[in-house]
Enzyme design. Structure first.
Site, short mmCIF file in Angstrom:
data_model
loop_
_atom_site.label_atom_id
_atom_site.label_comp_id
_atom_site.label_asym_id
_atom_site.label_seq_id
_atom_site.Cartn_x
_atom_site.Cartn_y
_atom_site.Cartn_z
N HIS A 233 2.17 -3.14 6.33
CA HIS A 233 1.16 -2.93 5.28
C HIS A 233 -0.22 -3.11 5.91
O HIS A 233 -0.43 -4.04 6.68
CB HIS A 233 1.38 -3.96 4.17
CG HIS A 233 0.52 -3.78 2.97
ND1 HIS A 233 -0.82 -4.10 2.95
CD2 HIS A 233 0.80 -3.29 1.74
CE1 HIS A 233 -1.31 -3.83 1.75
NE2 HIS A 233 -0.36 -3.32 0.99
N CYS A 271 -0.61 2.22 2.01
CA CYS A 271 -1.22 1.64 0.82
C CYS A 271 -2.55 2.35 0.60
O CYS A 271 -3.52 2.13 1.34
CB CYS A 271 -1.42 0.13 0.99
SG CYS A 271 -2.26 -0.57 -0.45
N HIS A 298 2.10 2.78 -1.59
CA HIS A 298 1.48 2.10 -2.72
C HIS A 298 0.43 3.06 -3.25
O HIS A 298 -0.53 3.38 -2.54
CB HIS A 298 0.76 0.83 -2.26
CG HIS A 298 1.67 -0.28 -1.86
ND1 HIS A 298 1.21 -1.47 -1.37
CD2 HIS A 298 3.03 -0.39 -1.91
CE1 HIS A 298 2.24 -2.29 -1.12
NE2 HIS A 298 3.34 -1.64 -1.42
N ASP A 350 0.67 0.82 -7.59
CA ASP A 350 0.19 -0.45 -7.07
C ASP A 350 -0.86 -0.98 -8.03
O ASP A 350 -1.82 -0.29 -8.37
CB ASP A 350 -0.40 -0.24 -5.68
CG ASP A 350 -0.61 -1.56 -4.95
OD1 ASP A 350 -0.01 -2.57 -5.36
OD2 ASP A 350 -1.36 -1.57 -3.97
N HIS A 351 -0.67 -2.18 -8.46
CA HIS A 351 -1.58 -2.85 -9.39
C HIS A 351 -1.78 -2.02 -10.65
O HIS A 351 -1.37 -0.87 -10.73
CB HIS A 351 -2.94 -3.15 -8.74
CG HIS A 351 -2.80 -3.96 -7.48
ND1 HIS A 351 -3.87 -4.30 -6.67
CD2 HIS A 351 -1.71 -4.51 -6.88
CE1 HIS A 351 -3.44 -5.02 -5.65
NE2 HIS A 351 -2.13 -5.14 -5.75
N TYR A 368 -0.70 -7.30 -11.63
CA TYR A 368 0.70 -6.96 -11.89
C TYR A 368 1.07 -7.07 -13.37
O TYR A 368 2.13 -7.58 -13.73
CB TYR A 368 1.62 -7.80 -10.99
CG TYR A 368 1.51 -7.35 -9.54
CD1 TYR A 368 2.27 -6.28 -9.08
CD2 TYR A 368 0.61 -7.94 -8.67
CE1 TYR A 368 2.16 -5.83 -7.77
CE2 TYR A 368 0.49 -7.50 -7.35
CZ TYR A 368 1.27 -6.45 -6.91
OH TYR A 368 1.15 -5.99 -5.63
C1 DNO Z 1 -0.81 -6.87 -2.90
C2 DNO Z 1 0.19 -6.44 -1.94
C3 DNO Z 1 0.27 -7.32 -0.70
C4 DNO Z 1 1.45 -6.88 0.13
C5 DNO Z 1 1.63 -7.61 1.43
C6 DNO Z 1 2.67 -6.93 2.26
O1 DNO Z 1 -0.80 -6.48 -4.02
O2 DNO Z 1 0.03 -5.12 -1.62
O3 DNO Z 1 0.45 -8.65 -1.05
O4 DNO Z 1 2.62 -7.11 -0.58
O5 DNO Z 1 0.45 -7.69 2.11
O6 DNO Z 1 3.09 -7.77 3.26
#
Ligand code: DNO
Length: 392
Positions: A233, A271, A298, A350-351, A368
């Site tokens: 990531h 991401c 993500h 993501d989020h 989340y």
């Molecule tokens: C946040 C996430 C990070 C991710 C880590 C992966 O929302 O994208 O916490 O899980 O960095 O290791």
């Protein structure tokens, strides 16, 4: 693309049942109860997998098997930590989970300064504001030499910002930055974070990169044998914080780590929100270049500001061209199909914003929420369906 959803385990207020209702088919989770650095026993992985499957879902991705700081610095009992890491990868593969996300960020995992940023429609977003971050770094943490990392005009704004804050606001800013966000590693007090920062600064970018490559040389062969695709990531945000080294922020960084240990098992988590927080990262170009090694995405959008600040915007409305990005990912899947590969790229919304009743509600993990992520997933799913339809 496989639609997945991050689940923080049995204590997550967003239950597996709700995930099914949101329409995801895959789950992204970790064994959050196992301390960072300990090996994951096979039986624990199998138990969690059975729990997920009992709801008709698949455990698509492990996010994350976190790395202990000593494994990143190669100090202390890092050899034992490395052996434990390899055992975890083996056990995850043996249980039939084939994708592992991890990161190589020093000291702090993902970082924001404001977890309750009110948008014009009164929903709440996560925000990273450079002025606040500098105010904390220079005037609260008082890191040695920190003032040299910011331009004088920004420092002036930071000083004024801090002077205008109440004690509660200062305490909240500190908590947001150093106490750790959901799924993140590391929760510090002020002295603890000072010590950790000093250790990583001494390592520098070159030392940090060398340690990452050394980690990959050891772990990727194990992942190959175990049938696990590792996907790193990126740094979030993708630039130095606290003067710390950063080695996974750009396409050049990704290219270098893939070249260090060439293997399809040495891959990337694309991401979009993290890489996209830099205007010079071309997300679609990255899909075209790293496609076969993108094992997880993500999907998140941001609005960038000139000084490096950003906030998390609506999934389809921000500086990232989300439709273009999804199109490029579908091209990559088509390419894989042409090669006889049947695996689909797991994506997760993501989020999400805090909406309605979830605003200010205790127990809702920042970023989340249920409603905000469901909205994000629904919008992204609409794009996927539309683009697939147009391709028929
Ligand atoms: C946040 C996430 C990070 C991710 C880590 C992966 O929302 O994208 O916490 O899980 O960095 O290791």
């Amino acid at each position: 693309m496989q639609q997945t959803w991050r689940w923080f385990g049995p204590d997550d207020p967003v239950t597996l049942e709700k995930i099914v209702q949101a329409g995801a088919s895959g789950v992204v989770t970790s064994l959050h109860h196992i301390p960072t650095g300990a090996a994951w026993p096979l039986a624990e992985v199998q138990k969690r997998k059975a729990q997920i499957e009992a709801r008709g879902l698949t455990w698509s991705v492990v996010e994350s098997i976190p790395l202990h700081n000593d494994l990143k610095t190669r100090t202390g009992n890092w050899r034992e930590l490395l052996d434990n890491y390899k055992e975890s990868v083996r056990n995850v593969g043996a249980a039939g989970v084939h994708v592992v996300c991890y990161n190589f960020m020093p000291v702090v995992d993902w970082t924001r300064t404001n977890l309750d940023y009110a948008l014009p429609n009164a929903s709440r977003a996560l925000r990273f504001e450079m002025t606040d971050f500098a105010a904390y770094d220079v005037y609260v943490l008082a890191r040695e030499g920190a003032e040299h990392d910011y331009d004088p005009e920004l420092l002036e704004r930071a000083r004024a910002r801090l002077d205008a804050m109440s004690d509660d606001e200062k305490a909240l800013l500190e908590k947001n930055i150093i106490a750790g966000l959901p799924g993140g590693e590391g929760s510090y007090d002020r002295d603890g974070i000072r010590a950790a920062i000093a250790e990583f600064i001494a390592l520098g970018n070159e030392g940090m990169r060398a340690n990452l490559f050394a980690f990959l040389e050891e772990v990727i062969p194990v992942a190959e044998e175990a049938g696990v695709r590792m996907c790193i990531h990126p740094d979030d945000p993708p630039f130095s914080l606290f003067g710390l080294p950063r080695v996974v922020s750009t396409a050049d960084d990704a290219r270098a780590l893939m070249a260090a240990v060439p293997s399809v098992h040495n891959g990337l988590t694309l991401c979009a929100g993290s890489f996209g927080a830099r205007a010079d990262n071309d997300l679609i170009g990255m899909v075209r270049e790293f496609g076969p090694q993108i094992h997880f995405v993500h999907l998140r959008n941001i609005r960038r500001e000139a000084d490096g600040s950003f906030y998390e915007s609506e999934h389809l409305d921000g500086d990232n061209d989300m439709v273009g990005l999804i199109g490029a990912l579908l091209d990559e899947e088509a390419r894989r199909t042409g090669e006889g590969r049947t695996d689909r790229i797991p994506m997760r919304p993501d989020h999400g914003h805090a909406l309605g009743d979830e605003i200010g509600q205790a127990g809702v993990n920042p970023g989340y929420s249920y409603g905000g992520r469901m909205k994000g997933l629904a919008e992204l799913r609409g794009v996927i369906h539309a683009l697939e339809h147009l391709r028929r």
